[in-house]
Design a protein around this motif. Sequence first.
Motif, PDB file in Angstrom:
ATOM      1  N   ILE A 108      86.121  75.596  91.803  1.00 27.83           N
ATOM      2  CA  ILE A 108      86.418  74.582  90.800  1.00 27.83           C
ATOM      3  C   ILE A 108      86.700  75.259  89.453  1.00 27.83           C
ATOM      4  CG2 ILE A 108      85.522  72.562  89.591  1.00 27.83           C
ATOM      5  CD1 ILE A 108      86.084  72.051  92.530  1.00 27.83           C
ATOM      6  N   ALA A 109      87.751  74.826  88.778  1.00 32.76           N
ATOM      7  CA  ALA A 109      88.200  75.513  87.567  1.00 32.76           C
ATOM      8  C   ALA A 109      87.123  75.611  86.476  1.00 32.76           C
ATOM      9  CB  ALA A 109      89.461  74.844  87.025  1.00 32.76           C
ATOM     10  N   PRO A 110      86.424  74.519  86.090  1.00 31.24           N
ATOM     11  CA  PRO A 110      85.408  74.663  85.041  1.00 31.24           C
ATOM     12  C   PRO A 110      84.104  75.278  85.533  1.00 31.24           C
ATOM     13  CG  PRO A 110      85.628  72.365  85.673  1.00 31.24           C
ATOM     14  CD  PRO A 110      86.679  73.113  86.419  1.00 31.24           C
ATOM     15  N   PHE A 111      84.004  75.554  86.834  1.00 29.30           N
ATOM     16  CA  PHE A 111      82.800  76.186  87.375  1.00 29.30           C
ATOM     17  C   PHE A 111      83.106  77.629  87.759  1.00 29.30           C
ATOM     18  CE2 PHE A 111      81.292  71.751  88.990  1.00 29.30           C
ATOM     19  CZ  PHE A 111      81.110  71.344  87.682  1.00 29.30           C
ATOM     20  N   TYR A 112      83.289  77.898  89.033  1.00 28.18           N
ATOM     21  CA  TYR A 112      83.387  79.291  89.491  1.00 28.18           C
ATOM     22  C   TYR A 112      84.523  80.060  88.828  1.00 28.18           C
ATOM     23  CZ  TYR A 112      83.258  83.328  92.558  1.00 28.18           C
ATOM     24  OH  TYR A 112      83.166  84.619  93.038  1.00 28.18           O
TER      25      TYR A 112
ATOM     26  N   VAL B  41      84.292  86.210  86.778  1.00 23.26           N
ATOM     27  CA  VAL B  41      84.541  87.564  86.281  1.00 23.26           C
ATOM     28  C   VAL B  41      84.372  87.564  84.766  1.00 23.26           C
ATOM     29  CG1 VAL B  41      86.196  89.442  86.099  1.00 23.26           C
ATOM     30  CG2 VAL B  41      86.175  88.019  88.152  1.00 23.26           C
ATOM     31  N   MET B  42      83.490  88.425  84.269  1.00 20.20           N
ATOM     32  CA  MET B  42      83.324  88.582  82.822  1.00 20.20           C
ATOM     33  C   MET B  42      83.162  90.062  82.514  1.00 20.20           C
ATOM     34  SD  MET B  42      80.831  85.416  81.628  1.00 20.20           S
ATOM     35  CE  MET B  42      81.121  85.766  79.887  1.00 20.20           C
ATOM     36  N   PRO B  43      83.861  90.559  81.490  1.00 23.50           N
ATOM     37  CA  PRO B  43      83.726  91.979  81.136  1.00 23.50           C
ATOM     38  C   PRO B  43      82.340  92.280  80.571  1.00 23.50           C
ATOM     39  CG  PRO B  43      85.654  90.963  80.087  1.00 23.50           C
ATOM     40  CD  PRO B  43      84.811  89.863  80.623  1.00 23.50           C
ATOM     41  N   ALA B  44      82.003  93.551  80.556  1.00 20.48           N
ATOM     42  CA  ALA B  44      80.773  93.992  79.898  1.00 20.48           C
ATOM     43  C   ALA B  44      80.909  93.782  78.392  1.00 20.48           C
ATOM     44  CB  ALA B  44      80.510  95.459  80.201  1.00 20.48           C
ATOM     45  N   PRO B  45      79.794  93.566  77.688  1.00 26.08           N
ATOM     46  CA  PRO B  45      79.864  93.366  76.228  1.00 26.08           C
ATOM     47  C   PRO B  45      80.555  94.524  75.517  1.00 26.08           C
ATOM     48  CG  PRO B  45      77.698  92.777  77.058  1.00 26.08           C
ATOM     49  CD  PRO B  45      78.421  93.407  78.201  1.00 26.08           C
ATOM     50  N   MET B  46      81.369  94.174  74.533  1.00 23.48           N
ATOM     51  CA  MET B  46      82.058  95.158  73.694  1.00 23.48           C
ATOM     52  C   MET B  46      81.914  94.732  72.246  1.00 23.48           C
ATOM     53  SD  MET B  46      85.657  95.617  75.758  1.00 23.48           S
ATOM     54  CE  MET B  46      85.703  95.717  77.548  1.00 23.48           C
ATOM     55  N   SER B  47      82.098  95.677  71.327  1.00 23.17           N
ATOM     56  CA  SER B  47      81.940  95.369  69.907  1.00 23.17           C
ATOM     57  C   SER B  47      83.190  94.747  69.302  1.00 23.17           C
ATOM     58  CB  SER B  47      81.571  96.639  69.135  1.00 23.17           C
ATOM     59  OG  SER B  47      82.588  97.626  69.284  1.00 23.17           O
ATOM     60  N   ASP B  48      84.345  94.974  69.924  1.00 27.14           N
ATOM     61  CA  ASP B  48      85.611  94.489  69.392  1.00 27.14           C
ATOM     62  C   ASP B  48      86.097  93.294  70.215  1.00 27.14           C
ATOM     63  OD1 ASP B  48      88.112  94.045  68.379  1.00 27.14           O
ATOM     64  OD2 ASP B  48      88.944  96.002  68.913  1.00 27.14           O
TER      65      ASP B  48
ATOM     66  N   GLU C 229      89.526  93.781  72.047  1.00 29.87           N
ATOM     67  CA  GLU C 229      89.447  94.560  73.284  1.00 29.87           C
ATOM     68  C   GLU C 229      88.769  93.752  74.390  1.00 29.87           C
ATOM     69  OE1 GLU C 229      90.714  97.453  73.934  1.00 29.87           O
ATOM     70  OE2 GLU C 229      91.389  98.034  71.934  1.00 29.87           O
ATOM     71  N   TYR C 230      87.705  93.033  74.010  1.00 27.91           N
ATOM     72  CA  TYR C 230      86.954  92.269  75.006  1.00 27.91           C
ATOM     73  C   TYR C 230      87.826  91.186  75.639  1.00 27.91           C
ATOM     74  CZ  TYR C 230      83.470  89.149  77.041  1.00 27.91           C
ATOM     75  OH  TYR C 230      82.764  88.353  77.912  1.00 27.91           O
ATOM     76  N   TYR C 231      88.518  90.406  74.801  1.00 28.31           N
ATOM     77  CA  TYR C 231      89.281  89.287  75.361  1.00 28.31           C
ATOM     78  C   TYR C 231      90.590  89.725  76.006  1.00 28.31           C
ATOM     79  CZ  TYR C 231      85.905  85.907  73.869  1.00 28.31           C
ATOM     80  OH  TYR C 231      84.742  85.185  73.755  1.00 28.31           O
ATOM     81  N   ALA C 232      91.113  90.892  75.619  1.00 28.98           N
ATOM     82  CA  ALA C 232      92.256  91.428  76.354  1.00 28.98           C
ATOM     83  C   ALA C 232      91.850  91.691  77.803  1.00 28.98           C
ATOM     84  CB  ALA C 232      92.762  92.710  75.696  1.00 28.98           C
ATOM     85  N   LYS C 233      90.666  92.226  77.999  1.00 24.72           N
ATOM     86  CA  LYS C 233      90.167  92.465  79.360  1.00 24.72           C
ATOM     87  C   LYS C 233      89.729  91.164  80.020  1.00 24.72           C
ATOM     88  CE  LYS C 233      87.270  95.657  81.982  1.00 24.72           C
ATOM     89  NZ  LYS C 233      88.425  96.007  82.817  1.00 24.72           N
ATOM     90  N   PHE C 234      89.120  90.275  79.236  1.00 27.29           N
ATOM     91  CA  PHE C 234      88.655  88.982  79.754  1.00 27.29           C
ATOM     92  C   PHE C 234      89.806  88.212  80.403  1.00 27.29           C
ATOM     93  CE2 PHE C 234      88.161  84.403  79.032  1.00 27.29           C
ATOM     94  CZ  PHE C 234      86.902  84.138  79.550  1.00 27.29           C
ATOM     95  N   TYR C 235      90.927  88.114  79.712  1.00 26.09           N
ATOM     96  CA  TYR C 235      92.053  87.346  80.242  1.00 26.09           C
ATOM     97  C   TYR C 235      92.828  88.134  81.299  1.00 26.09           C
ATOM     98  CZ  TYR C 235      91.268  83.795  76.671  1.00 26.09           C
ATOM     99  OH  TYR C 235      90.711  82.798  75.902  1.00 26.09           O
ATOM    100  N   ASP C 236      92.913  89.436  81.150  1.00 23.03           N
ATOM    101  CA  ASP C 236      93.666  90.235  82.114  1.00 23.03           C
ATOM    102  C   ASP C 236      92.986  90.232  83.484  1.00 23.03           C
ATOM    103  OD1 ASP C 236      95.867  91.949  82.763  1.00 23.03           O
ATOM    104  OD2 ASP C 236      94.475  93.633  82.755  1.00 23.03           O
ATOM    105  N   ASP C 237      91.665  90.325  83.502  1.00 21.24           N
ATOM    106  CA  ASP C 237      90.915  90.399  84.765  1.00 21.24           C
ATOM    107  C   ASP C 237      90.385  89.047  85.232  1.00 21.24           C
ATOM    108  OD1 ASP C 237      91.327  93.110  84.708  1.00 21.24           O
ATOM    109  OD2 ASP C 237      89.347  93.603  83.893  1.00 21.24           O
ATOM    110  N   HIS C 238      90.760  87.976  84.561  1.00 18.89           N
ATOM    111  CA  HIS C 238      90.186  86.659  84.848  1.00 18.89           C
ATOM    112  C   HIS C 238      90.393  86.257  86.302  1.00 18.89           C
ATOM    113  CE1 HIS C 238      89.072  82.452  84.255  1.00 18.89           C
ATOM    114  NE2 HIS C 238      88.635  82.801  83.065  1.00 18.89           N
ATOM    115  N   TYR C 239      89.409  85.565  86.849  1.00 20.41           N
ATOM    116  CA  TYR C 239      89.558  85.030  88.200  1.00 20.41           C
ATOM    117  C   TYR C 239      90.814  84.154  88.241  1.00 20.41           C
ATOM    118  CZ  TYR C 239      88.335  82.759  92.616  1.00 20.41           C
ATOM    119  OH  TYR C 239      88.350  82.302  93.915  1.00 20.41           O
TER     120      TYR C 239
END
Length: 376
Positions: free
Chosen positions: A261-265, A270-277, A280-290
């Motif tokens: 389900i889109a708003p669930f699983y 998939v979530m990246p490890a915490p980053m300070s920037d 950088e974090y959201y570039a990986k967040f959206y690129d690797d998104h389920y």
Amino acid sequence: MMNPLKQLEMLKNKGRPVIACFPLYPPLALFHSMGLTPVVIWGLRGHVAGTEASDRHLPSYTCSVARHLTEFILTDARDLIDGIFMYNACDTLRNLPEIMLDQLNDAGRGPGIPFFRMHLPMTSRDQTDASGYLKNEIRSLTQNLSDCFGAGFSSEKFQNSVALYQRMRALALAAQDQVAAGRLGFLDFVEVMQAGAFMPVEDHLRALEDLTAGAGTHNADASRPPEDKTIGVMISGILPPPPSVISAIAAAGMTIVADDIAPFYRSYAVMPAPMSDPAEYYAKFYDDHYPCPTLLYSGDRRPAALIDRIRQSRAGAMIFIGEKFCEYEYFEFPFLEKKLAEMGIPSLLLEIAIEDNAHTAAHNARIAAFAEMIKN
């Protein structure tokens, strides 16, 4: 049952600016780290009395998601939100900002509600590298938020916020495991997850902790047959099924062992490890998104991800919850049904329309017939 309007009223009284977000995957941790409370306006079926305001601007063949969220923002929520954020997804959602701003201006509210937009590149990583563009979008969003709300960015606060959402993800996955094991009712899980969209993440964490701690005490198995007669089923859709459909699945002798389900699983798989920037974090967040149909660039990865999820959960059947007029989901249904058939996995497509809350008998009959077909 969750009441979005009352939730917004409580959030407003807590003093932190409330920012309404759509569609499904906004940069929640960034908003939270800058002193805002983000709420995801998605899936308001059953919580919006009518669509009179939105129907003056959207055609009747628009999906219920767009009609409900437009109605909610133009009527009930317009005096309770301090900002609106959106990024591009389907063609319908792309055009909502102009409609909303125009109508909020007419109501005397528009000039007081800042609107933040981010363009998410929809090109595949195999075609071109758009990460630099996306990073600039995130940096611009961060600066605009700071200018509007007077909250400077802190990398330490951002990492702390990311850690909170990581904890939420872990608890949601743990709750899903308990649903699959029959120790927790799927309807209980749905209610907590939907309410969480209108809560500060800290409150959502506590709700999930209470839910997982109470697993086994919920009435999860009231209509569930003995284990050897239970059919494990996976469900998928842009919205979760209505409560009547969830009850019908259980009554037919099927157990929801996994969801897509889109708003669930899809939101927290998939979530990246915490980053300070955050860029950088959201570039990986959206690129690797389920993979999700609303993220067009992830389309080529979607069949493999869905099949892998079915295999991991050992589901013996698949039920697609189709949102009427959601063209992105309907484009992929025929292909996915064919792939599942090749694997020997039976599937059922249920189309849910905006007016179907009060008309569930047909869905219940199809679910019962589907279960009977599998058993025989």
